[in-house]
Design an enzyme around this catalytic site. Structure first.
Site, PDB file in Angstrom:
ATOM      1  N   GLU A 102      -3.268 -32.039 -10.354  1.00 47.87           N
ATOM      2  CA  GLU A 102      -3.318 -30.593 -10.545  1.00 47.87           C
ATOM      3  C   GLU A 102      -2.472 -30.153 -11.732  1.00 47.87           C
ATOM      4  OE1 GLU A 102      -3.792 -26.376  -9.833  1.00 47.87           O
ATOM      5  OE2 GLU A 102      -4.973 -28.211  -9.797  1.00 47.87           O
ATOM      6  N   HIS A 105      -3.978 -31.065 -15.078  1.00 45.51           N
ATOM      7  CA  HIS A 105      -5.017 -30.087 -15.406  1.00 45.51           C
ATOM      8  C   HIS A 105      -4.399 -28.820 -15.996  1.00 45.51           C
ATOM      9  CE1 HIS A 105      -8.114 -26.982 -13.842  1.00 45.51           C
ATOM     10  NE2 HIS A 105      -8.487 -27.415 -15.015  1.00 45.51           N
ATOM     11  N   HIS A 173     -14.353 -19.384 -11.849  1.00 45.52           N
ATOM     12  CA  HIS A 173     -13.474 -20.149 -12.741  1.00 45.52           C
ATOM     13  C   HIS A 173     -14.271 -21.198 -13.509  1.00 45.52           C
ATOM     14  CE1 HIS A 173      -9.725 -21.583 -14.280  1.00 45.52           C
ATOM     15  NE2 HIS A 173      -9.756 -22.736 -13.627  1.00 45.52           N
ATOM     16  N   HIS A 281     -29.999 -25.119  -4.809  1.00 46.39           N
ATOM     17  CA  HIS A 281     -29.577 -25.738  -6.070  1.00 46.39           C
ATOM     18  C   HIS A 281     -30.543 -26.842  -6.481  1.00 46.39           C
ATOM     19  CE1 HIS A 281     -27.076 -27.376  -9.218  1.00 46.39           C
ATOM     20  NE2 HIS A 281     -26.950 -28.529  -8.588  1.00 46.39           N
ATOM     21  N   HIS A 339     -21.737 -35.464 -13.982  1.00 44.54           N
ATOM     22  CA  HIS A 339     -22.712 -34.398 -13.745  1.00 44.54           C
ATOM     23  C   HIS A 339     -22.124 -33.049 -14.158  1.00 44.54           C
ATOM     24  CE1 HIS A 339     -26.374 -32.819 -12.049  1.00 44.54           C
ATOM     25  NE2 HIS A 339     -25.723 -32.012 -11.234  1.00 44.54           N
TER      26      HIS A 339
END
Length: 385
Positions: A102, A105, A173, A281, A339
């Site tokens: 985290e 990032h 986000h 989706h 992906h």
């Protein structure tokens, strides 16, 4: 968070940003602003993949406060708090590994933000130093929009943590990251010598716009799948639980404002809602692939668009295969991250195609060569980007 911790947090971000800045300034490319724009766009694409890795490893709450980790600038300093949280909840979201994922990032995101600040400053300096040679395509306002976009993205990053991974916030986000990438690619392309396509190609603009809108919707649906952990809600392909139309709960599945794993009423979300999320989706992907493939086919032989069309076709195949592998191979982490990154590459390619089409109708004879363009805009050799 103390001022000292904030200082060290910023220092880490600037240290990371110093590497790409050094690469840009030491390169032989005299157009530093263009070079930095492309480098920042590339790093933003990487950041989107890092964000996907953070989400897919359940590390989003590895440090449950923001912007630091338990008020510290790194997990080592917060080790006592992390170990206590892990002891209290061994299967919970806080571990030392997740805290580092985290915080890595966050460091990366702040470094990209710093690069965007440099971009904006360079754009305004160029605009003010060369009033006699100002061109609309060199306006600093796009770089300023990018700056405000990254500030908003940072706010949603904070809300992602403080609102405990609420699906709609995490999805926004993600979309913010894609929007930031699109703006940076457009900014970088704008700094290139104009390469117009044939005037007849302007007929492809509506198809490009429709393609971009559909891709945006599909990415939002993919984010909704990921943030609701619905990837394996349909474990078979091409059917879902052996049916073309399985039992689905669209009402709870697409209630936007709710906590993770809960309905809008605060009850555990039913499995049929996750099935609905995944099913939509998956089937909307067929529409998106068909439309983007048609755009690639139409652009295939257009001067200035051929290589972009081929890249788009290749990425459509790669994206379809990585999406399929998430189901067939039961969501392997590496392919799931790819992906996520593939969606970002598709965004960049569509932005590039749209930008080229926006040049349609310009007379090729009016386009300066790279050498003459540099001479006519003396700032390109001034070292000020």
């Amino acid at each position: 968070m103390s001022a000292e911790a904030l200082f060290w947090l910023a220092a880490k971000a600037i240290a990371i940003a110093a590497l790409p800045l050094a690469y840009v300034w030491l390169s032989r490319d005299s157009h530093k602003l263009r070079k930095l724009a492309w480098v920042t766009a590339f790093l933003t694409l990487d950041l989107i993949m890092v964000g996907g890795f953070t989400r897919l490893t359940d590390s989003g709450l590895g440090c449950p406060d923001w912007p630091g980790c338990y008020g510290h600038s790194n997990p080592l300093s917060a080790g006592e708090y992390i170990r206590a949280a892990e002891t209290a909840q061994p299967t919970g979201p806080v571990t030392m590994t997740k805290a580092w994922i985290e915080m890595a990032h966050r460091y990366f995101a702040m470094a990209v933000g710093f690069l965007i600040i440099v971009l904006m400053v360079m754009a305004w300096r160029r605009w003010r130093r060369t009033p006699e040679r100002r061109e609309p395509r060199h306006s600093p306002w796009l770089a300023t929009v990018v700056f405000f976009a990254v500030c908003l993205q940072g706010a949603f990053g904070a809300w992602t943590v403080t609102l405990k991974l609420q699906p709609i916030i995490v999805t926004i986000h993600l979309m913010g990251g894609m929007t930031l990438l699109a703006l940076l690619v457009w900014l970088a392309l704008r700094e290139e010598v104009p390469l117009p396509v044939p005037p007849a190609a302007r007929a492809l603009r509506p198809l490009a716009v429709v393609s971009f809108v559909l891709l945006g919707l599909q990415i939002a649906l993919g984010g909704w799948v990921s943030t609701n952990y619905a990837v394996m809600a349909c474990p078979d392909f091409p059917l879902c639980h052996g049916k073309l139309l399985p039992d689905m709960d669209f009402g709870h599945g697409f209630t936007l404002w709710r906590d993770l794993g809960m309905t809008g009423a605060g009850e555990p979300i039913p499995f049929q809602a996750l099935v609905a999320i995944h099913w939509v989706h998956r089937h909307f992907a067929y529409v998106v692939v068909a439309v983007l493939a048609w755009l690639a086919w139409r652009c295939w032989t257009v001067q200035g668009l051929g290589w972009l069309a081929r890249a788009l076709a290749i990425m459509l195949v790669v994206q379809f295969l990585t999406g399929l592998s998430n189901v067939v191979l039961q969501w392997p982490l590496a392919l799931a991250v790819l992906h996520n990154g593939g969606a970002a590459v598709l965004v960049a390619l569509l932005v590039a195609i749209s930008f080229r089409l926006s040049q349609g109708g310009m007379r090729t004879a009016a386009v300066p060569s790279a050498k003459s363009a540099d001479k006519s805009t003396g700032w390109a050799h001034s070292g000020h980007g």
